[in-house]
Scaffold this active site. Structure first.
Site, short mmCIF file in Angstrom:
data_model
loop_
_atom_site.label_atom_id
_atom_site.label_comp_id
_atom_site.label_asym_id
_atom_site.label_seq_id
_atom_site.Cartn_x
_atom_site.Cartn_y
_atom_site.Cartn_z
N GLU A 1 -24.73 18.99 93.96
CA GLU A 1 -23.83 17.60 92.95
C GLU A 1 -24.07 17.18 92.23
OE1 GLU A 1 -24.50 12.79 94.77
OE2 GLU A 1 -24.92 14.41 96.26
N ARG B 1 -25.10 10.51 85.68
CA ARG B 1 -26.19 9.36 85.25
C ARG B 1 -26.59 9.22 84.04
NH1 ARG B 1 -30.46 9.36 90.38
NH2 ARG B 1 -28.85 9.15 92.17
N LYS C 1 -22.44 9.63 103.63
CA LYS C 1 -23.79 9.75 102.83
C LYS C 1 -24.75 8.19 103.22
CE LYS C 1 -25.98 9.20 98.20
NZ LYS C 1 -26.09 9.26 96.28
#
Length: 214
Positions: A44, A48, A132
């Site tokens: 993943e 950011r 998640k």
């Protein structure tokens, strides 16, 4: 297009999803290669930083043998953008119906963050069966996942946040946990020093822990 079955199959072999961050595509590629060499096949890339999507594109293009997704996807336009850039799955910190519904319509795996029973039930109603659980350590950890598992029997979870080698085995021992995500596998100091061998060792350690409990 990568399917849920393909990701699940990969995660059955190595149920850990490392998080890759940064701005430099070459560094991201070497990090992904180190993780793959350690036995981890699902990665993943977290969005950011300004260059994160370019890093994801570079891994998709240049690293063989891994399934690459985009994490920290916050908006529908962002989900569309990463899909166009080659993302094979989408991970969100929270549950946004528009993103989940878009991915379901496209048959693109999507793992939104959930933290309450209401959010898990909403995800189930939309049609998701894997979500998640974030932030795992702050949201009740293993006791909360056990409680969710007793109610949502056909849901599986990917706890992320506060996972480490010290508690990885405990999380993976839960039948409702598909895999665990975490950034401990890609420490900033190792990447800054170009110590990719350390990243491979951390990946191998995580795979060993997983095999001891599964």
């Amino acid at each position: 297009m990568t399917t849920h079955a393909q990701i699940s199959s990969q995660l059955e072999r190595a149920p850990i999803v490392p998080l890759v961050s940064g701005d430099d595509p070459d560094t991201a590629v070497r990090t992904a290669e180190a993780l793959r060499d350690g036995g981890l096949g699902v990665i993943e890339v977290v969005l950011r930083s300004a260059g994160a999507q370019r890093c994801m594109e570079a891994i998709v293009e240049r690293v063989e043998g891994v399934i690459v997704g985009a994490g920290t996807v916050l908006a529908l336009d962002q989900a569309r953008s990463v899909e166009a850039s080659g993302a094979q799955f989408v991970v969100c910190p929270g549950l946004v119906d528009a993103i989940a519904e878009h991915c379901l319509a496209r048959d693109m795996p999507c793992f939104p963050g959930t933290v309450t029973a209401g959010e898990v039930q909403r995800a189930h109603a939309i049609g998701l069966r894997v979500v998640k659980f974030f932030p795992a350590s702050l949201a009740g950890g293993i006791p909360m996942l056990k409680a969710f598992g007793s109610v949502f029997r056909d849901m599986r979870f990917m706890p992320t946040g506060g996972i480490s080698p010290d508690n990885l085995g405990e999380f993976l021992a839960l039948p409702q946990v598909l895999a665990c995500g975490g950034s401990w596998l890609t420490p900033d100091d190792a990447i800054a020093a170009g110590d990719y061998a350390k990243i491979t060792r951390l990946a191998e350690q995580a795979v060993t822990i997983a095999r001891q409990v599964r």
